[in-house]
Design a protein around this motif. Structure first.
Motif, PDB file in Angstrom:
ATOM      1  N   TYR A 162       4.111   7.793   1.931  1.00 10.69           N
ATOM      2  CA  TYR A 162       4.301   7.004   2.586  1.00 10.69           C
ATOM      3  C   TYR A 162       3.831   5.133   1.977  1.00 10.69           C
ATOM      4  O   TYR A 162       3.427   5.870   1.220  1.00 10.69           O
ATOM      5  CB  TYR A 162       3.888   6.727   3.915  1.00 10.69           C
ATOM      6  N   GLU A 163       4.712   4.601   2.723  1.00  8.35           N
ATOM      7  CA  GLU A 163       4.162   2.787   1.605  1.00  8.35           C
ATOM      8  C   GLU A 163       3.872   2.251   2.737  1.00  8.35           C
ATOM      9  O   GLU A 163       4.633   1.717   4.529  1.00  8.35           O
ATOM     10  CB  GLU A 163       5.451   2.505   0.928  1.00  8.35           C
ATOM     11  N   VAL A 164       3.395   0.797   2.914  1.00  8.68           N
ATOM     12  CA  VAL A 164       3.316  -0.169   4.435  1.00  8.68           C
ATOM     13  C   VAL A 164       3.920  -1.662   3.293  1.00  8.68           C
ATOM     14  O   VAL A 164       2.741  -2.002   2.326  1.00  8.68           O
ATOM     15  CB  VAL A 164       1.265   0.267   4.799  1.00  8.68           C
ATOM     16  N   ILE A 165       4.442  -2.232   3.572  1.00  3.01           N
ATOM     17  CA  ILE A 165       5.063  -2.755   2.522  1.00  3.01           C
ATOM     18  C   ILE A 165       5.136  -4.436   3.640  1.00  3.01           C
ATOM     19  O   ILE A 165       5.426  -3.965   5.020  1.00  3.01           O
ATOM     20  CB  ILE A 165       6.790  -3.225   2.139  1.00  3.01           C
ATOM     21  N   ASP A 166       4.903  -5.423   3.115  1.00  6.90           N
ATOM     22  CA  ASP A 166       4.337  -6.293   3.667  1.00  6.90           C
ATOM     23  C   ASP A 166       3.181  -5.540   5.302  1.00  6.90           C
ATOM     24  O   ASP A 166       3.889  -6.702   5.944  1.00  6.90           O
ATOM     25  CB  ASP A 166       5.843  -7.411   4.094  1.00  6.90           C
ATOM     26  N   GLY A 167       2.938  -5.033   5.749  1.00  6.89           N
ATOM     27  CA  GLY A 167       2.222  -4.214   6.778  1.00  6.89           C
ATOM     28  C   GLY A 167       2.892  -3.790   7.493  1.00  6.89           C
ATOM     29  O   GLY A 167       2.685  -2.965   8.386  1.00  6.89           O
ATOM     30  N   GLU A 168       4.422  -3.524   7.383  1.00  7.93           N
ATOM     31  CA  GLU A 168       5.207  -2.436   7.386  1.00  7.93           C
ATOM     32  C   GLU A 168       5.066  -1.399   7.025  1.00  7.93           C
ATOM     33  O   GLU A 168       5.333  -1.151   5.914  1.00  7.93           O
ATOM     34  CB  GLU A 168       6.033  -3.070   7.788  1.00  7.93           C
ATOM     35  N   TYR A 169       4.763   0.398   8.470  1.00  5.05           N
ATOM     36  CA  TYR A 169       4.073   1.516   7.564  1.00  5.05           C
ATOM     37  C   TYR A 169       6.505   1.964   7.264  1.00  5.05           C
ATOM     38  O   TYR A 169       7.416   1.867   7.454  1.00  5.05           O
ATOM     39  CB  TYR A 169       3.692   2.278   8.723  1.00  5.05           C
ATOM     40  N   LYS A 170       6.269   2.365   6.217  1.00  6.68           N
ATOM     41  CA  LYS A 170       7.448   3.617   6.088  1.00  6.68           C
ATOM     42  C   LYS A 170       6.979   5.361   5.025  1.00  6.68           C
ATOM     43  O   LYS A 170       6.836   5.080   4.448  1.00  6.68           O
ATOM     44  CB  LYS A 170       8.046   2.753   5.297  1.00  6.68           C
ATOM     45  N   VAL A 211       0.365  -1.493   0.167  1.00  4.90           N
ATOM     46  CA  VAL A 211      -0.068  -0.086   0.003  1.00  4.90           C
ATOM     47  C   VAL A 211       1.327   1.374  -0.177  1.00  4.90           C
ATOM     48  O   VAL A 211       2.084   0.856   0.300  1.00  4.90           O
ATOM     49  CB  VAL A 211      -0.557   0.199   1.427  1.00  4.90           C
ATOM     50  N   ALA A 212       0.208   2.498  -0.556  1.00  4.50           N
ATOM     51  CA  ALA A 212       1.467   3.622  -0.743  1.00  4.50           C
ATOM     52  C   ALA A 212       1.012   4.919  -1.119  1.00  4.50           C
ATOM     53  O   ALA A 212      -0.416   5.035  -1.805  1.00  4.50           O
ATOM     54  CB  ALA A 212       2.395   2.987  -1.538  1.00  4.50           C
ATOM     55  N   THR A 213       1.049   5.285  -0.279  1.00  6.57           N
ATOM     56  CA  THR A 213       0.049   6.949  -0.651  1.00  6.57           C
ATOM     57  C   THR A 213       1.382   7.972  -2.156  1.00  6.57           C
ATOM     58  O   THR A 213       2.517   8.079  -1.920  1.00  6.57           O
ATOM     59  CB  THR A 213      -0.109   8.068   0.498  1.00  6.57           C
ATOM     60  N   ALA A 214       0.995   8.443  -3.136  1.00 11.58           N
ATOM     61  CA  ALA A 214       1.714   8.961  -3.921  1.00 11.58           C
ATOM     62  C   ALA A 214       0.805  10.444  -4.588  1.00 11.58           C
ATOM     63  O   ALA A 214      -0.015  10.803  -4.302  1.00 11.58           O
ATOM     64  CB  ALA A 214       2.103   8.497  -4.825  1.00 11.58           C
ATOM     65  N   SER A 215       1.665  10.866  -5.296  1.00 13.49           N
ATOM     66  CA  SER A 215       1.626  12.836  -5.677  1.00 13.49           C
ATOM     67  C   SER A 215       2.216  13.250  -6.346  1.00 13.49           C
ATOM     68  O   SER A 215       3.733  12.627  -6.748  1.00 13.49           O
ATOM     69  CB  SER A 215       1.802  13.489  -4.542  1.00 13.49           C
ATOM     70  N   TYR A 259      -1.615  -1.844  -3.989  1.00  4.21           N
ATOM     71  CA  TYR A 259      -3.193  -0.597  -3.373  1.00  4.21           C
ATOM     72  C   TYR A 259      -2.338   0.631  -3.184  1.00  4.21           C
ATOM     73  O   TYR A 259      -1.735   1.508  -2.723  1.00  4.21           O
ATOM     74  CB  TYR A 259      -3.819  -0.507  -2.793  1.00  4.21           C
ATOM     75  N   LEU A 260      -2.685   1.840  -4.751  1.00  2.00           N
ATOM     76  CA  LEU A 260      -1.940   3.021  -4.443  1.00  2.00           C
ATOM     77  C   LEU A 260      -3.335   4.399  -4.379  1.00  2.00           C
ATOM     78  O   LEU A 260      -3.484   4.137  -4.636  1.00  2.00           O
ATOM     79  CB  LEU A 260      -1.269   3.629  -5.823  1.00  2.00           C
ATOM     80  N   HIS A 261      -2.830   4.960  -3.725  1.00  2.00           N
ATOM     81  CA  HIS A 261      -3.791   6.188  -3.761  1.00  2.00           C
ATOM     82  C   HIS A 261      -2.956   7.810  -3.594  1.00  2.00           C
ATOM     83  O   HIS A 261      -1.965   7.973  -2.989  1.00  2.00           O
ATOM     84  CB  HIS A 261      -3.740   6.286  -1.384  1.00  2.00           C
ATOM     85  N   MET A 296       6.373   7.173  -9.270  1.00  2.00           N
ATOM     86  CA  MET A 296       6.511   5.966 -10.603  1.00  2.00           C
ATOM     87  C   MET A 296       7.226   5.374  -9.482  1.00  2.00           C
ATOM     88  O   MET A 296       7.127   3.804  -9.458  1.00  2.00           O
ATOM     89  CB  MET A 296       8.135   7.257 -11.698  1.00  2.00           C
ATOM     90  N   ASN A 297       8.445   5.557  -9.056  1.00  2.00           N
ATOM     91  CA  ASN A 297       9.082   4.646  -8.676  1.00  2.00           C
ATOM     92  C   ASN A 297       7.723   3.347  -7.160  1.00  2.00           C
ATOM     93  O   ASN A 297       7.900   2.430  -7.494  1.00  2.00           O
ATOM     94  CB  ASN A 297       9.761   4.653  -7.065  1.00  2.00           C
ATOM     95  N   LYS A 298       6.469   3.959  -7.139  1.00  2.00           N
ATOM     96  CA  LYS A 298       5.372   3.538  -5.775  1.00  2.00           C
ATOM     97  C   LYS A 298       4.757   2.747  -7.091  1.00  2.00           C
ATOM     98  O   LYS A 298       3.993   1.514  -7.063  1.00  2.00           O
ATOM     99  CB  LYS A 298       4.850   4.119  -5.280  1.00  2.00           C
ATOM    100  N   ALA A 299       4.395   3.198  -8.182  1.00  2.00           N
ATOM    101  CA  ALA A 299       3.550   2.900  -9.335  1.00  2.00           C
ATOM    102  C   ALA A 299       4.580   1.250  -9.383  1.00  2.00           C
ATOM    103  O   ALA A 299       3.670   0.366 -10.507  1.00  2.00           O
ATOM    104  CB  ALA A 299       3.712   3.547 -10.827  1.00  2.00           C
TER     105      ALA A 299
END
Lengths: 325, 391
Positions: free
Chosen positions: A257-265, A197-201, A223-225, A209-212
């Protein structure tokens, strides 16, 4: 190592000097001047590339890219209805899985991407999205959040922030504007225990683009927000889109932020946050707010940020990508 | 060689769908359809059927997933009933407009309210104009035959339309009946592998489901009407070939004892067999009574139906769903329109019968014929009634 971490162990980010030349979503569409949503979608498509099937919810991005007999899409694209993009992409993915396994096609690396606006995702499409995430289809979903039903004329959604003026949350003697707080859809996605899961702008295009790209590389649901500035609905000049998007991040209104395997970052620290008032003043949808209301919004933004930082644990956020500065 | 088996109709339906080597099944549970998809999920779980079974979270998503699957080029099946059908109907319209050859079994059930899980045709009538090819089964054998036929017709490049097989909930879906179940080789001979005309393929990108502005929308709808009408010769051809291979011949309108009949019953679905028994009894009593049954509901077989009823003095049309205040039930409305266009004017009385699982008996059919005939003789205005409804 989690599913996402395993898939990303050789991930190399984009750099401004080596951006993909391809434009799966081509110019010549009919978006409004200064549309932050189509900019975000274009960047996502550049990151994902052309080996993709795209499923679109009804909404601005569907209308502006597909007025028959024209199309802005250089990749296979399917629009069915408003609330079902996640269910449609489930079907595409299931079909590819079955046909690949049965030797009918040989297309093992195709990416399945669905998108919708905040209304199509957070309101009417939430059930279909929840179902698709729970079933574990291998797909990327992007909520292109412009914080109201813009395509139908700026009506409030559950993504509309507190205090905002929309055509169905008008301020008045007995109304502050939108009376409810914005739904936290990334947290709902995280609750499905999906790998990414990640948020992006679009104001931070390399990060976006990295998150996508990461979302596309990871098996299972991602999921991208995506914060999608709408000058038409937010009531600011079309040339202020990137400024407003930057202010949203720099005032902690829209944390990256990103949530990778449930870990927020956290993707981006905000060392010297701008006052939320600066962000609000840049848009006429908030111009009716009194100082005390602005103070309430500031307090809520601060509290949400603290919650997010706690979720991210002690780990320091990385320095912002130089390209995005 | 087909073998004769005694089997629940839903299980047989699932067995035949399995033999089509379907690629994707998306389904959501609703009574009385559930046994069909339950058994398909078993076939997948046991490795007998190599397919993706997508257990979606609603019927709306079931049809949406089917649309995605079919657009990607996979042979696709689902099944539903009643409220589920209502929920997915938004997407049923779009599936037809996108010309996607999805096959669906509808175990027909009443529409709420009050909530009622038993059989009538309200769901079929509600979705009459979604643009799908629709056939109607009268017994278990016909369910499995029509399902095979449905894939054959839907996927034909001259048709490319989604297709429904209607089977009465419980009275067919849950019955154990003797049926000839085809062998795999026979299915393979009748039904070639699905070759999509267009599919979502990155190697050859297409845009599906674009916006239709006012300058093209009318033409798009006209094209769809023409496509549905043009499916009829293919439907007939596929039935002919089915008869050549399996020995059972189907027609858009099936007739029973219509030769010389002055009074005709008109039915759809499983009550037709009860009606046949009633016709036999009335004929034995010297009454000139016959029966016409609609097998092909969409495209509507106006020519065949007109030919079947022309010459009759009275027509007792049985509707298994109301059309509140519409003057008559949905089937009767179409029949009257067809009669008017065809310059044919028998006396028509419309019975809303068998609603929400209420039985329609042999005696009921005799009463209907008697009443219609008496009303005609007295020159009463034509109309409709809820059969045997208590005041």
């Amino acid at each position: 190592m989690g599913i996402a971490a395993e898939a990303l162990k050789d991930f190399k980010g984009f750099s401004l000097k080596k951006l993909p030349v391809e434009e799966p979503l081509s110019p010549g569409h009919r978006a409004c001047q200064g549309c932050g949503e189509v900019l975000a979608l274009r960047l996502i498509m550049k990151a994902i590339g052309s080996n993709v099937v795209v499923c679109s919810a009804t909404g601005c991005m569907e209308i502006i890219t597909s007025p028959y007999p024209q199309t802005a899409w250089r990749v296979p694209w399917l629009h069915v209805a408003f609330e079902n993009a996640a269910a449609v992409v489930s079907g595409v993915e299931a079909a590819y899985k079955a046909m690949n396994r049965k030797g009918i096609i040989d297309s093992p690396d195709t990416v399945f991407f669905a998108y919708g606006g905040d209304g199509g995702t957070m309101d009417i499409g939430l059930q279909a999205l929840s179902g698709a995430m729970e079933r574990g289809h291998n797909f990327v979903y992007a909520c292109l959040d412009n914080e109201a039903y813009m395509n139908t004329g700026i009506q409030r959604s559950s993504g509309t922030p507190y205090g905002a003026m929309t055509t169905t949350s008008p301020p008045g003697k007995k109304s502050i504007g939108q009376s409810t707080q914005k739904k936290n859809l990334p947290a709902i996605a995280v609750a499905h225990a999906i790998p990414y899961v990640a948020t992006a702008s679009p104001a931070f295009p390399v990060d976006l683009m990295n998150k996508a790209k990461k979302a596309a590389m990871i098996p299972g649901p991602a999921y991208l927000h995506v914060y999608s500035v709408c000058p038409t609905g937010w009531r600011h000049a079309a040339d202020q889109t990137i400024q407003v998007a930057k202010l949203a991040v720099d005032s902690k209104v829209f944390p990256l932020y990103e949530v990778i395997d449930g870990e927020y970052k956290l993707s981006r620290k905000v060392a010297k946050p701008k006052p939320v008032a600066d962000y609000l003043k840049a848009q006429r949808r908030f111009r009716h707010l009194t100082e005390s209301e602005v103070a309430k919004i500031q307090a809520k933004v601060d509290a949400d940020w603290d919650t997010l930082v706690k979720r991210c644990g002690a780990e320091e956020a990385p320095a912002p990508a130089k390209e995005d500065e | 060689m087909s073998k004769r088996v005694g089997m629940e109709v839903s299980i047989a339906a699932a067995e035949v769908v399995g033999m089509t080597n379907v690629d994707v099944i998306a389904a959501y549970p609703i009574t009385p359809q559930t046994h069909i998809v339950e058994h398909l999920s078993e076939l997948v779980a046991d490795g007998q059927l190599d397919a993706e079974f997508v257990p979606v979270e609603s019927e709306h998503s079931a049809m949406s997933t089917c649309v995605g699957s079919s657009a990607a080029g996979a042979r696709t099946f689902t099944s539903t009933s009643s409220q589920g059908y209502a929920l997915m109907s938004e997407i049923c319209y779009i599936a037809a407009a996108l010309r996607l050859p999805i096959v669906m079994a509808v175990a027909n059930r009443a529409i709420s309210g009050p909530i009622n899980i038993w059989n009538d045709h309200a769901d079929m009538m509600m979705s009459r104009d979604t643009g799908w090819v629709q056939t109607v089964a009268e017994n278990g054998q016909e369910v499995i035959d029509l399902l095979l036929h449905a894939f054959r017709v839907a996927e034909d490049h001259r048709v490319l339309l989604p297709t429904i097989v209607n089977l009465d909930g419980f009275t067919l879906s849950h019955m154990i009946e003797p049926m000839f179940l085809p062998e795999q080789a026979e299915v393979d001979r009748y039904l070639p592998p699905y070759v999509p005309k267009l599919r979502l393929d990155p190697a050859k990108p297409i845009t599906m489901g674009p916006v239709g502005m006012p300058d093209v929308y009318t033409e798009a709808r006209k094209a769809q009407d023409e496509a549905l009408k043009a499916s009829k010769p293919v439907i007939l051809e596929a039935w002919k070939e089915f008869a050549d291979q399996f020995g059972r011949q189907y027609h858009p309108v099936e007739t029973y004892q219509t030769e010389g009949a002055e009074h005709l019953l008109l039915t759809m679905g499983s009550i037709s067999e009860t009606a046949m028994t009633a016709v036999d009894a009335m004929r034995a009593a010297g009454k000139k009574v016959g029966l016409a049954r609609i097998r092909l509901w969409r495209p509507f077989p106006a020519d065949e139906l007109l030919a079947a009823v022309r010459g009759a003095k009275t027509l007792s049309v049985i509707d298994r769903a109301p059309a509140f205040s519409g003057g008559c039930g949905p089937v009767c409305c179409e029949v009257k329109s067809m009669l008017f266009d065809g310059g044919c004017s028998p006396y028509v009385w419309n019975y809303l019968a068998g609603l929400g699982g209420r039985d329609v008996t042999v005696e009921d059919f005799a009463d209907m014929v008697a009443k219609t005939s008496a009303c005609a003789d007295r020159g009463e205005p034509m109309g409709y009634e809820f059969l045997n409804a208590r005041e």
